[in-house]
Design an enzyme around this catalytic site. Structure first.
Site, mmCIF file in Angstrom:
data_model
loop_
_atom_site.group_PDB
_atom_site.id
_atom_site.type_symbol
_atom_site.label_atom_id
_atom_site.label_comp_id
_atom_site.label_asym_id
_atom_site.label_seq_id
_atom_site.Cartn_x
_atom_site.Cartn_y
_atom_site.Cartn_z
ATOM 1 C CG HIS A 46 2.816 25.785 -16.993
ATOM 2 N ND1 HIS A 46 3.364 25.655 -15.742
ATOM 3 C CD2 HIS A 46 3.133 26.512 -17.755
ATOM 4 C CE1 HIS A 46 4.228 26.768 -15.851
ATOM 5 N NE2 HIS A 46 4.044 27.267 -16.922
ATOM 6 C CD GLU A 63 2.803 24.190 -12.929
ATOM 7 O OE1 GLU A 63 1.653 25.324 -13.091
ATOM 8 O OE2 GLU A 63 3.901 24.221 -13.361
ATOM 9 N NE ARG A 103 6.650 30.802 -13.377
ATOM 10 C CZ ARG A 103 6.401 30.864 -14.609
ATOM 11 N NH1 ARG A 103 5.500 30.934 -15.499
ATOM 12 N NH2 ARG A 103 7.879 30.933 -15.349
#
Length: 321
Positions: free
Chosen positions: A288, A265, A236
């Site tokens: 990601h 994000e 994360r």
């Protein structure tokens, strides 16, 4: 009894070419590529089951949806769902686990090799004409290291941490696991957090993000690492102080970093990592996607639908509430 309505709020988080199977029971299905916060309540007004990857379903939203019976999270992380409210109001919630045990470790190892052998730096130098300037069959503008024989320190010993350890061992690495930060005693098979930072040639992060782990790798921790060490974060974004990481790369405190997750994000160009990526050949960024091999996503959607079907049968399946 009317048929249940299932609404997928952010279908675009699953690649278009991946088919999502429909539940075997009769139902109404509605999906949207993306859903803005102001659209959530309207789109879920008649929903019995909602599928969401990242759309926020907090108390303010949920208390306006009295018909909602289940939240099927299309991911492992469920911090976008108010699970306390769900527990108090008999709303089931289930996430998807164990689907990326190949995809994430392979992404970690790919980043590790790319950084240790400076593949991106050499790619940039060829594009800039360095080969022609050197006038010989090869040139060495960046150090090239071997991965086999080096030590991988893993922070987070869950399924993905263990799977990464297995793959690293297979390519000749020694693997050590870090005890939780700040603990004075270690479980069997773990080393103190700071010792792992000081010992490892590569650090890979696989722990969940919470108040105990936020910024667990910041300036102090980066300075404990070897100056030839690499940091890889597929966990994360909030696990790493991103400004401190940029400074550490600029100053040679560590040798490189691979980052797949960000505090923001999508990250915009003002984000410290994106703002400096063009000037740091020892920094590799991906959006990601470590979890996102085709096989992993097909497994994810299969588990997602299985969770919904289990709920309709009155059976628990990967339930978080």
């Amino acid at each position: 009894m009317s048929l249940p309505t299932i609404v997928f709020l952010d279908r675009a988080t699953i690649p278009e070419h991946i088919e999502i199977p429909r539940p075997s029971f009769q139902h109404y299905w509605r999906e949207y590529d993306l859903t803005a916060p102001e659209q959530v309540i309207e789109r879920l007004a008649d929903a019995d089951i909602v599928i969401s990857n990242k759309v926020l379903l907090d108390q303010n939203v949920l208390e306006q949806l009295p018909q909602l019976r289940m939240i099927a999270v299309a991911a492992t992380g469920f911090n976008n769902v108010d699970v306390d409210y769900c527990a108090k109001h008999d709303i089931a919630a289930a996430n998807v686990r164990g689907y990326a045990t190949r995809s994430v470790p392979e992404h970690v190892i790919a980043m590790l090799f790319a950084l240790r052998r400076n593949l991106f730096g050499y790619h940039q130098d060829i594009a800039a004409g360095e080969w022609q300037r050197n006038k010989q069959f090869c040139f060495f503008t960046h150090p090239i290291g071997d991965v086999s024989g080096s030590t991988l320190g893993i922070i987070g010993s869950g399924t993905l941490g263990q799977a990464t350890a297995q793959l690293a061992t297979a390519i000749g690495m020694k693997v050590i696991f870090a005890e939780r930060k700040g603990l004075s005693t270690c479980r069997e098979g773990f080393l103190p957090f700071d010792t792992v930072l000081q010992t490892a040639d590569v650090i890979s992060l696989h722990c969940p993000l919470n108040e105990m782990t936020r910024d667990c790798v910041a300036g102090r921790e980066l300075n404990l690492m070897k100056n030839h060490a690499l940091l890889i974060n597929t966990g994360r974004g909030g696990l790493v102080d991103e400004i401190a990481l940029v400074e550490a790369l600029q100053q040679g405190v560590i040798a490189g970093a691979g980052v797949d997750v960000f505090t923001q994000e999508p990250a915009d160009r003002s984000h410290p990592l994106l703002a400096n990526m063009d000037h740091l050949p020892n920094l590799i960024l991906t959006p990601h996607v470590a979890w996102g091999s085709d096989s992993a996503i097909r497994q994810l959607v299969a588990i997602l639908i299985a969770n919904i079907e289990a709920f309709m049968r009155g059976e628990p399946s990967q339930r978080v509430v």
